[in-house]
Motif scaffolding. Sequence first.
Motif, PDB file in Angstrom:
ATOM      1  N   ARG A 110      -0.502   3.934   3.265  1.00 46.95           N
ATOM      2  CA  ARG A 110      -1.673   3.315   3.914  1.00 46.95           C
ATOM      3  C   ARG A 110      -2.234   2.181   3.060  1.00 46.95           C
ATOM      4  O   ARG A 110      -2.553   1.111   3.560  1.00 46.95           O
ATOM      5  CB  ARG A 110      -2.758   4.358   4.154  1.00 46.95           C
ATOM      6  N   ALA A 129       2.060  12.362   8.112  1.00 53.00           N
ATOM      7  CA  ALA A 129       0.977  12.933   8.921  1.00 53.00           C
ATOM      8  C   ALA A 129       1.479  14.162   9.684  1.00 53.00           C
ATOM      9  O   ALA A 129       0.788  15.184   9.760  1.00 53.00           O
ATOM     10  CB  ALA A 129       0.425  11.887   9.892  1.00 53.00           C
ATOM     11  N   ALA A 130       2.688  14.074  10.226  1.00 49.56           N
ATOM     12  CA  ALA A 130       3.271  15.199  10.950  1.00 49.56           C
ATOM     13  C   ALA A 130       3.518  16.382  10.018  1.00 49.56           C
ATOM     14  O   ALA A 130       3.296  17.543  10.392  1.00 49.56           O
ATOM     15  CB  ALA A 130       4.575  14.772  11.631  1.00 49.56           C
ATOM     16  N   GLU A 184       4.698   6.840   7.256  1.00 50.78           N
ATOM     17  CA  GLU A 184       3.311   7.318   7.230  1.00 50.78           C
ATOM     18  C   GLU A 184       3.089   8.349   8.341  1.00 50.78           C
ATOM     19  O   GLU A 184       2.449   9.379   8.127  1.00 50.78           O
ATOM     20  CB  GLU A 184       2.352   6.134   7.376  1.00 50.78           C
ATOM     21  N   THR A 185       3.642   8.090   9.513  1.00 49.27           N
ATOM     22  CA  THR A 185       3.529   9.024  10.639  1.00 49.27           C
ATOM     23  C   THR A 185       4.254  10.330  10.322  1.00 49.27           C
ATOM     24  O   THR A 185       3.791  11.414  10.692  1.00 49.27           O
ATOM     25  CB  THR A 185       4.103   8.382  11.922  1.00 49.27           C
ATOM     26  N   SER A 186       5.372  10.245   9.640  1.00 51.22           N
ATOM     27  CA  SER A 186       6.117  11.448   9.256  1.00 51.22           C
ATOM     28  C   SER A 186       5.298  12.309   8.300  1.00 51.22           C
ATOM     29  O   SER A 186       5.264  13.537   8.432  1.00 51.22           O
ATOM     30  CB  SER A 186       7.445  11.061   8.603  1.00 51.22           C
ATOM     31  N   LEU A 241       5.305   2.372   8.709  1.00 50.61           N
ATOM     32  CA  LEU A 241       4.508   3.092   9.703  1.00 50.61           C
ATOM     33  C   LEU A 241       5.187   4.388  10.132  1.00 50.61           C
ATOM     34  O   LEU A 241       4.524   5.418  10.305  1.00 50.61           O
ATOM     35  CB  LEU A 241       4.238   2.203  10.923  1.00 50.61           C
ATOM     36  N   ARG A 248       1.310   9.637   1.700  1.00 52.94           N
ATOM     37  CA  ARG A 248       0.751   9.017   2.906  1.00 52.94           C
ATOM     38  C   ARG A 248      -0.326   7.996   2.526  1.00 52.94           C
ATOM     39  O   ARG A 248      -0.351   6.881   3.049  1.00 52.94           O
ATOM     40  CB  ARG A 248       0.165  10.089   3.817  1.00 52.94           C
TER      41      ARG A 248
END
Length: 119
Positions: free
Chosen positions: A37, A62-63, A58-60, A55, A33
């Motif tokens: 970023r 974070a999840a 990166e969101t995955s 994006l 991640r």
Amino acid sequence: MSCPNPTGDGRAVALTIPAGNEPFLRRVIGAARGGIREELDRFGDQLLAPRSELLLEETSYAALLGGLDLGRIVPDDEIRTALRRLAGSIDRENEYERVCFEHDALHDLLSQIEGRAGK
């Protein structure tokens, strides 16, 4: 009577992560991640992959980190894709196929020498 949906969301998957695996998972997912970023921040105008794809990845991640915190996650195609990509990357970096081949070859020879061939 037991609850048929203990997570409160029929799509959520309960995670049972062995204690020894959690620090590794947090470290490697966090690093992936962070790498995305950094790529977005430093090279936003020179990205090799579409910004929207990075994006989503990166969101995955974070999840996935949130899922480790909660002990459950609602998986989607992006999360599965990100996790497959990360696993493949680690396998390539660690030369997993070569290591498995060498391990099997040496242990097969050892088994033959010790008279345990085919066991």
